[in-house]
Design a protein around this motif. Structure first.
Motif, mmCIF file in Angstrom:
data_model
loop_
_atom_site.group_PDB
_atom_site.id
_atom_site.type_symbol
_atom_site.label_atom_id
_atom_site.label_comp_id
_atom_site.label_asym_id
_atom_site.label_seq_id
_atom_site.Cartn_x
_atom_site.Cartn_y
_atom_site.Cartn_z
ATOM 1 N N GLU A 121 0.825 -1.213 0.000
ATOM 2 C CA GLU A 121 0.000 0.000 0.000
ATOM 3 C C GLU A 121 0.858 1.263 0.000
ATOM 4 O OE1 GLU A 121 -2.917 -0.499 -0.888
ATOM 5 O OE2 GLU A 121 -3.092 -2.609 -0.338
ATOM 6 N N ALA A 122 2.016 1.234 0.640
ATOM 7 C CA ALA A 122 2.929 2.378 0.607
ATOM 8 C C ALA A 122 3.428 2.626 -0.815
ATOM 9 C CB ALA A 122 4.104 2.160 1.552
ATOM 10 N N ALA A 123 3.615 1.567 -1.583
ATOM 11 C CA ALA A 123 4.026 1.735 -2.981
ATOM 12 C C ALA A 123 2.916 2.410 -3.786
ATOM 13 C CB ALA A 123 4.404 0.392 -3.589
ATOM 14 N N HIS A 124 1.660 2.082 -3.496
ATOM 15 C CA HIS A 124 0.550 2.796 -4.144
ATOM 16 C C HIS A 124 0.615 4.283 -3.805
ATOM 17 C CE1 HIS A 124 -1.982 -0.236 -6.091
ATOM 18 N NE2 HIS A 124 -1.675 -1.053 -5.103
ATOM 19 N N LEU A 125 0.872 4.584 -2.539
ATOM 20 C CA LEU A 125 0.984 5.965 -2.095
ATOM 21 C C LEU A 125 2.112 6.678 -2.844
ATOM 22 C CD1 LEU A 125 0.825 7.057 1.600
ATOM 23 C CD2 LEU A 125 2.644 7.881 0.147
ATOM 24 N N ALA A 126 3.266 6.024 -2.960
ATOM 25 C CA ALA A 126 4.408 6.620 -3.670
ATOM 26 C C ALA A 126 4.086 6.848 -5.140
ATOM 27 C CB ALA A 126 5.634 5.722 -3.527
ATOM 28 N N PHE A 127 3.438 5.885 -5.772
ATOM 29 C CA PHE A 127 3.051 6.027 -7.175
ATOM 30 C C PHE A 127 2.127 7.232 -7.339
ATOM 31 C CE2 PHE A 127 0.514 5.207 -10.930
ATOM 32 C CZ PHE A 127 1.422 4.668 -11.838
ATOM 33 N N ALA A 128 1.181 7.378 -6.437
ATOM 34 C CA ALA A 128 0.202 8.470 -6.515
ATOM 35 C C ALA A 128 0.849 9.844 -6.378
ATOM 36 C CB ALA A 128 -0.868 8.278 -5.447
ATOM 37 N N ARG A 129 1.982 9.921 -5.721
ATOM 38 C CA ARG A 129 2.673 11.210 -5.575
ATOM 39 C C ARG A 129 3.177 11.738 -6.904
ATOM 40 N NH1 ARG A 129 7.339 11.341 -2.634
ATOM 41 N NH2 ARG A 129 6.997 13.527 -2.177
ATOM 42 N N ARG A 130 3.375 10.846 -7.868
ATOM 43 C CA ARG A 130 3.952 11.248 -9.161
ATOM 44 C C ARG A 130 2.986 11.076 -10.339
ATOM 45 N NH1 ARG A 130 7.787 8.794 -6.062
ATOM 46 N NH2 ARG A 130 9.644 10.004 -5.652
ATOM 47 N N HIS A 131 1.746 10.720 -10.030
ATOM 48 C CA HIS A 131 0.776 10.463 -11.084
ATOM 49 C C HIS A 131 -0.568 11.074 -10.730
ATOM 50 C CE1 HIS A 131 3.891 7.406 -11.665
ATOM 51 N NE2 HIS A 131 3.547 7.445 -12.938
ATOM 52 N N THR A 132 -1.445 11.142 -11.693
ATOM 53 C CA THR A 132 -2.775 11.704 -11.458
ATOM 54 C C THR A 132 -3.617 10.755 -10.607
ATOM 55 O OG1 THR A 132 -3.789 10.662 -13.386
ATOM 56 C CG2 THR A 132 -2.707 12.811 -13.742
ATOM 57 N N PRO A 133 -4.664 11.279 -9.980
ATOM 58 C CA PRO A 133 -5.571 10.395 -9.234
ATOM 59 C C PRO A 133 -6.165 9.293 -10.116
ATOM 60 C CG PRO A 133 -5.954 12.656 -8.593
ATOM 61 C CD PRO A 133 -4.998 12.681 -9.760
ATOM 62 N N GLU A 134 -6.459 9.620 -11.354
ATOM 63 C CA GLU A 134 -7.016 8.616 -12.259
ATOM 64 C C GLU A 134 -6.022 7.496 -12.536
ATOM 65 O OE1 GLU A 134 -9.082 12.289 -12.339
ATOM 66 O OE2 GLU A 134 -7.011 11.972 -12.944
ATOM 67 N N GLU A 135 -4.757 7.832 -12.693
ATOM 68 C CA GLU A 135 -3.729 6.817 -12.930
ATOM 69 C C GLU A 135 -3.443 5.992 -11.676
ATOM 70 O OE1 GLU A 135 -0.758 8.913 -16.150
ATOM 71 O OE2 GLU A 135 -0.779 9.708 -14.110
ATOM 72 N N SER A 136 -3.725 6.577 -10.511
ATOM 73 C CA SER A 136 -3.365 5.952 -9.238
ATOM 74 C C SER A 136 -4.497 5.175 -8.585
ATOM 75 C CB SER A 136 -2.891 7.036 -8.266
ATOM 76 O OG SER A 136 -1.828 7.773 -8.831
ATOM 77 N N ALA A 137 -5.705 5.354 -9.061
ATOM 78 C CA ALA A 137 -6.866 4.723 -8.421
ATOM 79 C C ALA A 137 -6.941 3.240 -8.754
ATOM 80 C CB ALA A 137 -8.146 5.421 -8.870
ATOM 81 N N GLY A 138 -7.473 2.488 -7.810
ATOM 82 C CA GLY A 138 -7.714 1.066 -8.044
ATOM 83 C C GLY A 138 -6.485 0.208 -7.874
ATOM 84 N N ALA A 147 3.303 -1.420 -7.344
ATOM 85 C CA ALA A 147 3.164 -1.877 -5.961
ATOM 86 C C ALA A 147 3.597 -3.332 -5.810
ATOM 87 C CB ALA A 147 1.725 -1.693 -5.483
ATOM 88 N N ARG A 148 3.201 -4.177 -6.744
ATOM 89 C CA ARG A 148 3.588 -5.594 -6.664
ATOM 90 C C ARG A 148 5.095 -5.768 -6.813
ATOM 91 N NH1 ARG A 148 -0.585 -9.841 -7.751
ATOM 92 N NH2 ARG A 148 -2.560 -8.737 -7.568
ATOM 93 N N ALA A 149 5.693 -5.020 -7.714
ATOM 94 C CA ALA A 149 7.141 -5.112 -7.899
ATOM 95 C C ALA A 149 7.874 -4.692 -6.625
ATOM 96 C CB ALA A 149 7.585 -4.254 -9.075
ATOM 97 N N PHE A 150 7.433 -3.605 -6.022
ATOM 98 C CA PHE A 150 8.064 -3.138 -4.789
ATOM 99 C C PHE A 150 7.881 -4.142 -3.659
ATOM 100 C CE2 PHE A 150 7.926 -0.746 -0.769
ATOM 101 C CZ PHE A 150 9.224 -0.267 -0.764
ATOM 102 N N GLU A 151 6.658 -4.615 -3.492
ATOM 103 C CA GLU A 151 6.337 -5.562 -2.418
ATOM 104 C C GLU A 151 7.146 -6.848 -2.548
ATOM 105 O OE1 GLU A 151 2.632 -8.596 -1.705
ATOM 106 O OE2 GLU A 151 2.253 -6.740 -2.763
ATOM 107 N N MET A 152 7.226 -7.393 -3.749
ATOM 108 C CA MET A 152 7.861 -8.697 -3.958
ATOM 109 C C MET A 152 9.380 -8.648 -3.954
ATOM 110 S SD MET A 152 5.481 -10.678 -3.923
ATOM 111 C CE MET A 152 3.820 -11.050 -4.308
ATOM 112 N N SER A 153 9.957 -7.556 -4.400
ATOM 113 C CA SER A 153 11.415 -7.520 -4.515
ATOM 114 C C SER A 153 12.106 -6.970 -3.283
ATOM 115 C CB SER A 153 11.822 -6.702 -5.727
ATOM 116 O OG SER A 153 11.590 -5.329 -5.486
ATOM 117 N N GLY A 154 11.341 -6.560 -2.320
ATOM 118 C CA GLY A 154 11.966 -5.965 -1.131
ATOM 119 C C GLY A 154 12.058 -4.474 -1.264
#
Length: 161
Positions: A121-138, A147-154
């Protein structure tokens, strides 16, 4: 950078509804007889060790992602999950209407699952800081991939030096 992380302030008396409209899987699983997560939640008060573990995971993720400030909100579903049997639901969430908050469904997430859920979920938050709400939703598309890449790779290959 030392991020500022804290527990989000929520009105402790409220029961509120979480949005599941974009997740048709809930209805599908319910038709199959699987226990699906209630869409009604209230503020949770997990034990201090759980809160400390969540804040530590959030702080670590924020350092790796370059996020200066984040909060974590703990909620419980009004109808708790069954202790045995099939169940389907969220363990964590991120919403663009509260873009600095990571949500944890405390009665659906064990302390052993906490770090993985918070990092995702923190990776979603980080992504949203650099993208529009529409790109970040869902939880699909580039935001979910990130988010999956960040979560899985450490650290998702994003560790800052």
């Amino acid at each position: 950078m030392t991020p500022r992380v804290s527990v989000a302030r929520l009105d402790a008396d409220d029961v509120f509804t979480i949005g599941r409209e974009e997740f048709p899987q809930f209805a599908w699983f319910a038709r199959l007889g699987v226990h699906v997560q209630s869409d009604r939640v209230r503020v949770a008060n997990p034990d201090p060790g759980y809160v400390e573990a969540a804040l530590a995971a959030l702080s670590e993720a924020c350092v790796e992602l370059g996020v200066p400030r984040a909060e974590i909100a703990f909620v419980d579903t009004v109808i708790p999950p069954p202790t045995a049997g099939l169940r389907y639901g969220f363990k964590g969430a991120f919403t663009t209407d509260r873009p600095t908050v990571v949500w944890v469904f405390a009665n659906w997430t064990t302390i052993d699952e906490l770090q993985e859920v918070v990092r995702h979920e923190a990776a979603h938050l980080a992504f949203a800081r650099r993208h529009t709400p529409e790109e970040s939703a869902g939880h699909s598309g580039p935001c979910e991939d990130f988010a999956r890449a960040f979560e899985m790779s450490g650290d998702g290959g994003l560790r800052r030096t």
